[in-house]
Design a protein around this motif. Structure first.
Motif, mmCIF file in Angstrom:
data_model
loop_
_atom_site.group_PDB
_atom_site.id
_atom_site.type_symbol
_atom_site.label_atom_id
_atom_site.label_comp_id
_atom_site.label_asym_id
_atom_site.label_seq_id
_atom_site.Cartn_x
_atom_site.Cartn_y
_atom_site.Cartn_z
ATOM 1 N N GLN A 20 0.696 -1.122 0.072
ATOM 2 C CA GLN A 20 0.131 -0.091 0.098
ATOM 3 C C GLN A 20 0.914 1.211 -0.142
ATOM 4 O O GLN A 20 0.587 2.290 -0.772
ATOM 5 N N GLU A 24 1.233 4.331 -3.044
ATOM 6 C CA GLU A 24 0.993 5.791 -2.592
ATOM 7 C C GLU A 24 2.158 6.449 -2.957
ATOM 8 O O GLU A 24 2.253 7.610 -3.328
ATOM 9 N N ARG A 25 3.358 5.804 -2.592
ATOM 10 C CA ARG A 25 4.425 6.525 -3.193
ATOM 11 C C ARG A 25 4.719 6.917 -4.501
ATOM 12 O O ARG A 25 5.090 8.023 -5.153
ATOM 13 N N PHE A 27 2.005 6.854 -6.615
ATOM 14 C CA PHE A 27 1.020 8.032 -7.110
ATOM 15 C C PHE A 27 1.660 9.400 -6.877
ATOM 16 O O PHE A 27 1.576 10.440 -7.352
ATOM 17 N N ALA A 28 2.128 9.567 -5.570
ATOM 18 C CA ALA A 28 2.995 10.822 -5.342
ATOM 19 C C ALA A 28 4.061 11.318 -6.158
ATOM 20 O O ALA A 28 4.149 12.538 -6.428
ATOM 21 N N ASP A 55 -6.631 -0.666 -5.159
ATOM 22 C CA ASP A 55 -7.157 0.432 -6.020
ATOM 23 C C ASP A 55 -8.594 0.660 -5.730
ATOM 24 O O ASP A 55 -9.493 -0.259 -6.401
ATOM 25 N N LEU A 270 -5.772 12.729 -8.776
ATOM 26 C CA LEU A 270 -5.459 12.111 -7.337
ATOM 27 C C LEU A 270 -5.898 13.361 -6.476
ATOM 28 O O LEU A 270 -5.546 14.311 -6.903
#
Length: 270
Positions: A20, A24-25, A27-28, A55, A270
């Motif tokens: 997870q 998230e990293r 996406f960032a 997702d 996002l």
């Protein structure tokens, strides 16, 4: 910057307990979509489960389903049935990882060819693109692909590390090409510097192949020594430099190419 990583081995045990956070990293860092690689029936089923569990909106994580040439000795009708079922799920967008590996030969070559041919036939029947692996086997891979190419919607040679001759022959039969952090390796990847400029926009995609192939040019390096999708930005930087493009230009056309190849939706911001 919006990127798509077309090859992530998120099922790898090195990612246990941190998937997870890893997503998230990514996406960032601007990696807005990822395609999780399946390498055998069980692994492909797990990749699909991860798409669904990690997702929440169903528009960012997708997967492939296939049997890697290393696992080809395990190919049988039961495995084929499991893959057929997986490839009918909406998150599963390509057949593979499949292909030929005459470098390590973990499976006998005749069994590699049998499994590849069966998966190409499946891709033709189900109208799915193919995610291909090739090491020291371009001549034989091309010979087999030519028998199926007219019926295949599309195919990508993922993690291309070969020479100019192989690249041109792949492009001659309208294959796509995936480039990884191999291009960042000053020991063995410098030949790709000249070659990436030969790949037309619309045929080029980017990938990390995480947790493998950590870009050697990355600074600082992670303590784990593992690659991850957030580091796709380093691959982008190196490829853009050798293509004479801006990072924004390269991000745009490789993203659009991946989205078209895998039939991916445009996700909400996002």
């Amino acid at each position: 910057m919006q990127l798509i990583d077309i090859g992530v081995n998120l099922t790898h045990p090195s990612f246990d307990g941190q998937r997870q956070a890893l997503v998230e990293r990514a996406f960032a860092a601007g990696v807005e979509q990822m395609v999780l690689t399946g390498t055998d029936a069980e692994d492909s089923e797990l990749a699909l489960e991860l798409c669904r569990s990690l997702d929440s909106d169903g528009a960012r994580l997708f997967s492939t389903a296939g049997v890697h040439p290393h696992e080809a000795r395990h190919w049988n009708d039961a495995v084929a049935g499991r893959l057929d079922a997986l490839l009918r799920e909406p998150e599963v967008r390509a057949v593979g990882e499949c292909g030929l590996d005459f470098n390590r030969d973990f499976s006998p070559r005749p069994l590699q060819e049998k499994a590849l041919e069966a998966q190409l036939a499946m891709a033709v029947r189900l109208r799915k693109p193919v995610f291909l692996h090739e090491r020291d086997a371009d001549e034989r891979l091309l010979a087999i692909l030519r028998e199926f190419r007219d019926g295949l919607p599309a195919a990508v040679v993922h993690c291309f590390t070969g020479e100019k001759r192989a690249l041109y022959r792949y492009m001659d039969i309208d294959l796509h090409i995936g480039i990884t952090g191999w291009i960042c390796d000053e020991r063995r990847g410098t030949h790709l510097h000249a070659l990436v400029g030969e790949i037309p926009a619309g045929r080029l995609m980017l990938e990390t192949d995480a947790p493998y192939l950590l870009p050697r040019s990355l600074r600082p390096k992670p303590k784990s020594g593992h690659n991850e999708p957030a580091f796709l930005v380093e691959v982008l930087r190196e490829v853009a430099r050798h293509r004479g493009e801006t990072e924004q230009e390269l991000a745009r056309h490789t993203r659009d190419c991946a989205r078209s190849f895998f039939g991916l939706p445009v996700p909400a911001a996002l």
